[in-house]
Scaffold this motif. Sequence first.
Motif, PDB file in Angstrom:
ATOM      1  N   HIS A 266       0.825  -1.209   0.000  1.00 54.37           N
ATOM      2  CA  HIS A 266       0.000   0.000   0.000  1.00 54.37           C
ATOM      3  C   HIS A 266       0.858   1.258   0.000  1.00 54.37           C
ATOM      4  N   ARG A 267       0.290   2.312  -0.547  1.00 54.69           N
ATOM      5  CA  ARG A 267       0.865   3.646  -0.428  1.00 54.69           C
ATOM      6  C   ARG A 267       0.039   4.370   0.636  1.00 54.69           C
ATOM      7  N   ILE A 268       0.664   5.278   1.348  1.00 56.08           N
ATOM      8  CA  ILE A 268       0.035   5.930   2.487  1.00 56.08           C
ATOM      9  C   ILE A 268      -0.520   7.298   2.096  1.00 56.08           C
ATOM     10  N   VAL A 269      -1.750   7.563   2.522  1.00 58.79           N
ATOM     11  CA  VAL A 269      -2.369   8.872   2.389  1.00 58.79           C
ATOM     12  C   VAL A 269      -2.748   9.293   3.815  1.00 58.79           C
ATOM     13  N   ALA A 270      -2.143  10.368   4.292  1.00 54.22           N
ATOM     14  CA  ALA A 270      -2.334  10.801   5.681  1.00 54.22           C
ATOM     15  C   ALA A 270      -3.354  11.918   5.781  1.00 54.22           C
ATOM     16  N   VAL A 271      -4.550  11.581   6.228  1.00 56.19           N
ATOM     17  CA  VAL A 271      -5.588  12.565   6.507  1.00 56.19           C
ATOM     18  C   VAL A 271      -5.586  12.871   8.012  1.00 56.19           C
ATOM     19  N   CYS A 272      -5.318  11.884   8.826  1.00 58.41           N
ATOM     20  CA  CYS A 272      -5.245  12.050  10.280  1.00 58.41           C
ATOM     21  C   CYS A 272      -4.171  13.084  10.633  1.00 58.41           C
ATOM     22  N   PRO A 273      -4.520  14.091  11.428  1.00 59.36           N
ATOM     23  CA  PRO A 273      -3.521  15.104  11.797  1.00 59.36           C
ATOM     24  C   PRO A 273      -2.285  14.514  12.491  1.00 59.36           C
ATOM     25  N   TYR A 274      -2.476  13.516  13.338  1.00 56.76           N
ATOM     26  CA  TYR A 274      -1.310  12.930  14.012  1.00 56.76           C
ATOM     27  C   TYR A 274      -0.399  12.231  13.011  1.00 56.76           C
ATOM     28  N   VAL A 275      -0.968  11.417  12.139  1.00 57.01           N
ATOM     29  CA  VAL A 275      -0.155  10.696  11.153  1.00 57.01           C
ATOM     30  C   VAL A 275       0.557  11.682  10.241  1.00 57.01           C
ATOM     31  N   LYS A 276      -0.140  12.732   9.832  1.00 53.79           N
ATOM     32  CA  LYS A 276       0.460  13.756   8.976  1.00 53.79           C
ATOM     33  C   LYS A 276       1.662  14.410   9.678  1.00 53.79           C
ATOM     34  N   LYS A 277       1.495  14.766  10.939  1.00 55.36           N
ATOM     35  CA  LYS A 277       2.585  15.389  11.696  1.00 55.36           C
ATOM     36  C   LYS A 277       3.747  14.401  11.878  1.00 55.36           C
ATOM     37  N   TRP A 278       3.436  13.152  12.189  1.00 53.51           N
ATOM     38  CA  TRP A 278       4.461  12.128  12.392  1.00 53.51           C
ATOM     39  C   TRP A 278       5.281  11.955  11.108  1.00 53.51           C
ATOM     40  N   LEU A 279       4.600  11.898   9.983  1.00 51.83           N
ATOM     41  CA  LEU A 279       5.298  11.742   8.702  1.00 51.83           C
ATOM     42  C   LEU A 279       6.205  12.936   8.392  1.00 51.83           C
ATOM     43  N   SER A 280       5.860  14.113   8.888  1.00 52.44           N
ATOM     44  CA  SER A 280       6.667  15.305   8.606  1.00 52.44           C
ATOM     45  C   SER A 280       8.053  15.229   9.240  1.00 52.44           C
ATOM     46  N   THR A 281       8.239  14.327  10.190  1.00 51.48           N
ATOM     47  CA  THR A 281       9.548  14.170  10.837  1.00 51.48           C
ATOM     48  C   THR A 281      10.159  12.790  10.601  1.00 51.48           C
TER      49      THR A 281
END
Length: 110
Positions: free
Chosen positions: A75-90
């Motif tokens: 799978h490829r990841i699509v981050a809509v969840c704010p926590y997952v989005k923030k986690w991915l940013s680092t």
Amino acid sequence: MNDQDQHEVTVRDNPDESRFDVFVEDTHAGFSVYKTVGETQRIFHHTVVFDEFKGRGLAAILTRTALSTSIQAGHRIVAVCPYVKKWLSTHHDFDDATDPVRREHLRALR
């Protein structure tokens, strides 16, 4: 670190509920909900760690395991969840496996 922080943490995919669950010992401590779109994309749209388990880094463990497991499954990841989005940013080691959020992803969550 107190004794409570040394308990075994496990993360398991729960495809019947479309989520990954995190457990401390055998106690359910939270979850990350996903929706699989098409054959390749998995939208992560909601992550929860229950109040009594906050402050232990469980959301990070849950997110790393859920995303890694999803990527390993193709799978490829699509981050809509704010926590997952923030986690991915680092955590840029996941950059090659993430896709930007598009309108069709948001429509799929309705």
